[in-house]
Design a protein around this motif. Structure first.
Motif, PDB file in Angstrom:
ATOM      1  N   SER A   1       8.580  -2.780 -12.036  1.00 33.19           N
ATOM      2  CA  SER A   1       9.230  -4.088 -12.137  1.00 33.19           C
ATOM      3  C   SER A   1       8.457  -5.077 -13.011  1.00 33.19           C
ATOM      4  O   SER A   1       9.063  -5.891 -13.708  1.00 33.19           O
ATOM      5  CB  SER A   1       9.398  -4.703 -10.750  1.00 33.19           C
ATOM      6  OG  SER A   1      10.250  -3.927  -9.960  1.00 33.19           O
ATOM      7  N   TYR A   2       7.119  -5.026 -12.966  1.00 37.08           N
ATOM      8  CA  TYR A   2       6.346  -6.111 -13.568  1.00 37.08           C
ATOM      9  C   TYR A   2       5.400  -5.711 -14.713  1.00 37.08           C
ATOM     10  O   TYR A   2       4.952  -6.578 -15.455  1.00 37.08           O
ATOM     11  CB  TYR A   2       5.525  -6.831 -12.488  1.00 37.08           C
ATOM     12  CG  TYR A   2       6.366  -7.374 -11.371  1.00 37.08           C
ATOM     13  CD1 TYR A   2       7.380  -8.297 -11.617  1.00 37.08           C
ATOM     14  CD2 TYR A   2       6.166  -6.945 -10.071  1.00 37.08           C
ATOM     15  CE1 TYR A   2       8.157  -8.793 -10.584  1.00 37.08           C
ATOM     16  CE2 TYR A   2       6.946  -7.435  -9.028  1.00 37.08           C
ATOM     17  CZ  TYR A   2       7.936  -8.358  -9.295  1.00 37.08           C
ATOM     18  OH  TYR A   2       8.709  -8.851  -8.277  1.00 37.08           O
ATOM     19  N   ALA A   3       5.083  -4.445 -14.868  1.00 38.77           N
ATOM     20  CA  ALA A   3       4.070  -4.039 -15.846  1.00 38.77           C
ATOM     21  C   ALA A   3       4.423  -4.479 -17.272  1.00 38.77           C
ATOM     22  O   ALA A   3       3.574  -5.039 -17.985  1.00 38.77           O
ATOM     23  CB  ALA A   3       3.843  -2.532 -15.791  1.00 38.77           C
TER      24      ALA A   3
ATOM     25  N   THR B   1       4.535 -12.162  -2.616  1.00 39.86           N
ATOM     26  CA  THR B   1       3.714 -12.920  -3.570  1.00 39.86           C
ATOM     27  C   THR B   1       3.054 -12.029  -4.618  1.00 39.86           C
ATOM     28  O   THR B   1       2.238 -12.502  -5.401  1.00 39.86           O
ATOM     29  CB  THR B   1       2.622 -13.705  -2.824  1.00 39.86           C
ATOM     30  OG1 THR B   1       1.772 -12.786  -2.132  1.00 39.86           O
ATOM     31  CG2 THR B   1       3.222 -14.711  -1.864  1.00 39.86           C
ATOM     32  N   VAL B   2       3.406 -10.747  -4.635  1.00 38.78           N
ATOM     33  CA  VAL B   2       2.715  -9.800  -5.512  1.00 38.78           C
ATOM     34  C   VAL B   2       2.901 -10.154  -6.998  1.00 38.78           C
ATOM     35  O   VAL B   2       1.961 -10.009  -7.785  1.00 38.78           O
ATOM     36  CB  VAL B   2       3.139  -8.341  -5.212  1.00 38.78           C
ATOM     37  CG1 VAL B   2       4.533  -8.033  -5.721  1.00 38.78           C
ATOM     38  CG2 VAL B   2       2.133  -7.370  -5.796  1.00 38.78           C
ATOM     39  N   LYS B   3       4.074 -10.635  -7.383  1.00 45.32           N
ATOM     40  CA  LYS B   3       4.310 -10.972  -8.780  1.00 45.32           C
ATOM     41  C   LYS B   3       3.347 -12.080  -9.238  1.00 45.32           C
ATOM     42  O   LYS B   3       2.675 -11.952 -10.265  1.00 45.32           O
ATOM     43  CB  LYS B   3       5.756 -11.412  -8.994  1.00 45.32           C
ATOM     44  CG  LYS B   3       6.063 -11.807 -10.427  1.00 45.32           C
ATOM     45  CD  LYS B   3       7.520 -12.233 -10.584  1.00 45.32           C
ATOM     46  CE  LYS B   3       7.815 -12.670 -11.994  1.00 45.32           C
ATOM     47  NZ  LYS B   3       9.192 -13.134 -12.145  1.00 45.32           N
ATOM     48  N   ASN B   4       3.286 -13.173  -8.484  1.00 39.19           N
ATOM     49  CA  ASN B   4       2.388 -14.278  -8.836  1.00 39.19           C
ATOM     50  C   ASN B   4       0.933 -13.824  -8.830  1.00 39.19           C
ATOM     51  O   ASN B   4       0.142 -14.220  -9.688  1.00 39.19           O
ATOM     52  CB  ASN B   4       2.563 -15.452  -7.869  1.00 39.19           C
ATOM     53  CG  ASN B   4       3.893 -16.136  -8.054  1.00 39.19           C
ATOM     54  OD1 ASN B   4       4.511 -16.041  -9.110  1.00 39.19           O
ATOM     55  ND2 ASN B   4       4.351 -16.813  -7.017  1.00 39.19           N
TER      56      ASN B   4
ATOM     57  N   CYS C   1       0.814  -1.220   0.000  1.00 35.44           N
ATOM     58  CA  CYS C   1       0.000   0.000   0.000  1.00 35.44           C
ATOM     59  C   CYS C   1       0.850   1.274   0.000  1.00 35.44           C
ATOM     60  O   CYS C   1       0.340   2.356  -0.249  1.00 35.44           O
ATOM     61  CB  CYS C   1      -0.926   0.033   1.220  1.00 35.44           C
ATOM     62  SG  CYS C   1      -2.199  -1.247   1.176  1.00 35.44           S
ATOM     63  N   ASP C   2       2.132   1.150   0.271  1.00 33.59           N
ATOM     64  CA  ASP C   2       3.026   2.305   0.242  1.00 33.59           C
ATOM     65  C   ASP C   2       3.214   2.745  -1.218  1.00 33.59           C
ATOM     66  O   ASP C   2       3.493   1.923  -2.092  1.00 33.59           O
ATOM     67  CB  ASP C   2       4.372   1.927   0.866  1.00 33.59           C
ATOM     68  CG  ASP C   2       5.340   3.084   0.860  1.00 33.59           C
ATOM     69  OD1 ASP C   2       6.184   3.122  -0.063  1.00 33.59           O
ATOM     70  OD2 ASP C   2       5.235   3.955   1.754  1.00 33.59           O
ATOM     71  N   ASP C   3       3.051   4.041  -1.486  1.00 36.46           N
ATOM     72  CA  ASP C   3       3.122   4.565  -2.863  1.00 36.46           C
ATOM     73  C   ASP C   3       4.425   4.187  -3.565  1.00 36.46           C
ATOM     74  O   ASP C   3       4.411   3.773  -4.726  1.00 36.46           O
ATOM     75  CB  ASP C   3       2.975   6.094  -2.869  1.00 36.46           C
ATOM     76  CG  ASP C   3       1.561   6.553  -2.555  1.00 36.46           C
ATOM     77  OD1 ASP C   3       0.640   5.717  -2.619  1.00 36.46           O
ATOM     78  OD2 ASP C   3       1.386   7.747  -2.245  1.00 36.46           O
ATOM     79  N   GLN C   4       5.542   4.331  -2.869  1.00 35.87           N
ATOM     80  CA  GLN C   4       6.832   4.039  -3.493  1.00 35.87           C
ATOM     81  C   GLN C   4       7.000   2.550  -3.767  1.00 35.87           C
ATOM     82  O   GLN C   4       7.537   2.156  -4.797  1.00 35.87           O
ATOM     83  CB  GLN C   4       7.970   4.562  -2.629  1.00 35.87           C
ATOM     84  CG  GLN C   4       8.040   6.079  -2.603  1.00 35.87           C
ATOM     85  CD  GLN C   4       9.142   6.586  -1.713  1.00 35.87           C
ATOM     86  OE1 GLN C   4       9.554   5.912  -0.756  1.00 35.87           O
ATOM     87  NE2 GLN C   4       9.645   7.786  -2.019  1.00 35.87           N
ATOM     88  N   VAL C   5       6.531   1.733  -2.847  1.00 35.40           N
ATOM     89  CA  VAL C   5       6.603   0.277  -3.037  1.00 35.40           C
ATOM     90  C   VAL C   5       5.727  -0.119  -4.223  1.00 35.40           C
ATOM     91  O   VAL C   5       6.142  -0.884  -5.098  1.00 35.40           O
ATOM     92  CB  VAL C   5       6.172  -0.475  -1.757  1.00 35.40           C
ATOM     93  CG1 VAL C   5       6.062  -1.972  -2.011  1.00 35.40           C
ATOM     94  CG2 VAL C   5       7.149  -0.193  -0.623  1.00 35.40           C
ATOM     95  N   PHE C   6       4.506   0.426  -4.259  1.00 37.04           N
ATOM     96  CA  PHE C   6       3.588   0.108  -5.364  1.00 37.04           C
ATOM     97  C   PHE C   6       4.186   0.546  -6.695  1.00 37.04           C
ATOM     98  O   PHE C   6       4.129  -0.191  -7.680  1.00 37.04           O
ATOM     99  CB  PHE C   6       2.222   0.781  -5.139  1.00 37.04           C
ATOM    100  CG  PHE C   6       1.197   0.377  -6.148  1.00 37.04           C
ATOM    101  CD1 PHE C   6       0.524  -0.832  -6.040  1.00 37.04           C
ATOM    102  CD2 PHE C   6       0.914   1.192  -7.240  1.00 37.04           C
ATOM    103  CE1 PHE C   6      -0.421  -1.217  -6.992  1.00 37.04           C
ATOM    104  CE2 PHE C   6      -0.021   0.811  -8.186  1.00 37.04           C
ATOM    105  CZ  PHE C   6      -0.695  -0.386  -8.064  1.00 37.04           C
ATOM    106  N   GLU C   7       4.769   1.739  -6.723  1.00 35.66           N
ATOM    107  CA  GLU C   7       5.389   2.235  -7.962  1.00 35.66           C
ATOM    108  C   GLU C   7       6.534   1.328  -8.394  1.00 35.66           C
ATOM    109  O   GLU C   7       6.684   1.027  -9.577  1.00 35.66           O
ATOM    110  CB  GLU C   7       5.896   3.661  -7.736  1.00 35.66           C
ATOM    111  CG  GLU C   7       6.385   4.314  -9.022  1.00 35.66           C
ATOM    112  CD  GLU C   7       6.805   5.763  -8.806  1.00 35.66           C
ATOM    113  OE1 GLU C   7       7.674   6.213  -9.563  1.00 35.66           O
ATOM    114  OE2 GLU C   7       6.272   6.427  -7.897  1.00 35.66           O
TER     115      GLU C   7
END
Length: 170
Positions: free
Chosen positions: A20-22, A61-64, A9-15
């Motif tokens: 990394s994955y988009a 697990t965000v990538k999966n 939920c942290d903006d920088q982490v989400f960015e």
């Protein structure tokens, strides 16, 4: 359990997750859809879903999770398209914008055309069908039938003259 992992939920982490994955997810979905716009839409929707559920998503697990969401969105589109296609098949010609009179005239014309083609001399009918139905070029027809290109042109010309006489300009 040890050190707490990064908060999605942290903006920088989400960015950083997005960066990394988009692109990889977009390539993955594009390989399935062959449509860049649909792939882009699915990627955006997947990241929106991650953001909406960020409290429940573990960084590890965000990538999966992203790939699973993107794949499910793709499968939903496929399922939707199957339903639309089935609906169109059921409705058939009833879902046309043409008037009933036009449809009757069209059917009569097609019957007349089929009969006119059927009545062509065999040598003209064969050339006509190879060119107009199978979309073969005169050169290819000539090779297939063992004729000169001029002979194919002459047979096609004769077929068109007969058809125009019987059913008008085609």
């Amino acid at each position: 359990m040890g050190i707490k992992s990064k908060n999605v939920c942290d903006d920088q982490v989400f960015e950083s997750i997005f960066k990394s994955y988009a692109k990889d997810i977009k390539r993955y979905i594009f390989s399935k859809t062959r449509d860049a716009q649909i792939a882009e839409d699915i990627v955006q929707d997947a990241f929106v879903k991650i953001w909406e559920d960020c409290e429940k998503v573990l960084f590890d697990t965000v990538k999966n999770y992203l790939y699973t969401i993107a794949n499910n969105l793709f499968l939903n589109i496929v399922k939707h398209n199957k339903v639309v296609h089935a609906h169109q098949q059921i409705n058939g010609k009833t879902s046309t914008n043409e008037s009933p009179e036009f449809l009757v005239l069209e059917e009569e014309f097609l019957i007349k055309l089929e009969k006119a083609i059927k009545d062509l001399p065999e040598i003209q009918r064969e050339v006509f069908l190879l060119n107009r139905i199978e979309k073969k070029k005169y050169k290819d027809i000539a090779e297939e039938l063992g004729l000169s290109v001029k002979a194919v042109e002459k047979r096609m010309h004769g077929a068109l003259l007969v058809l125009r006489e019987k059913i008008g300009n085609i």
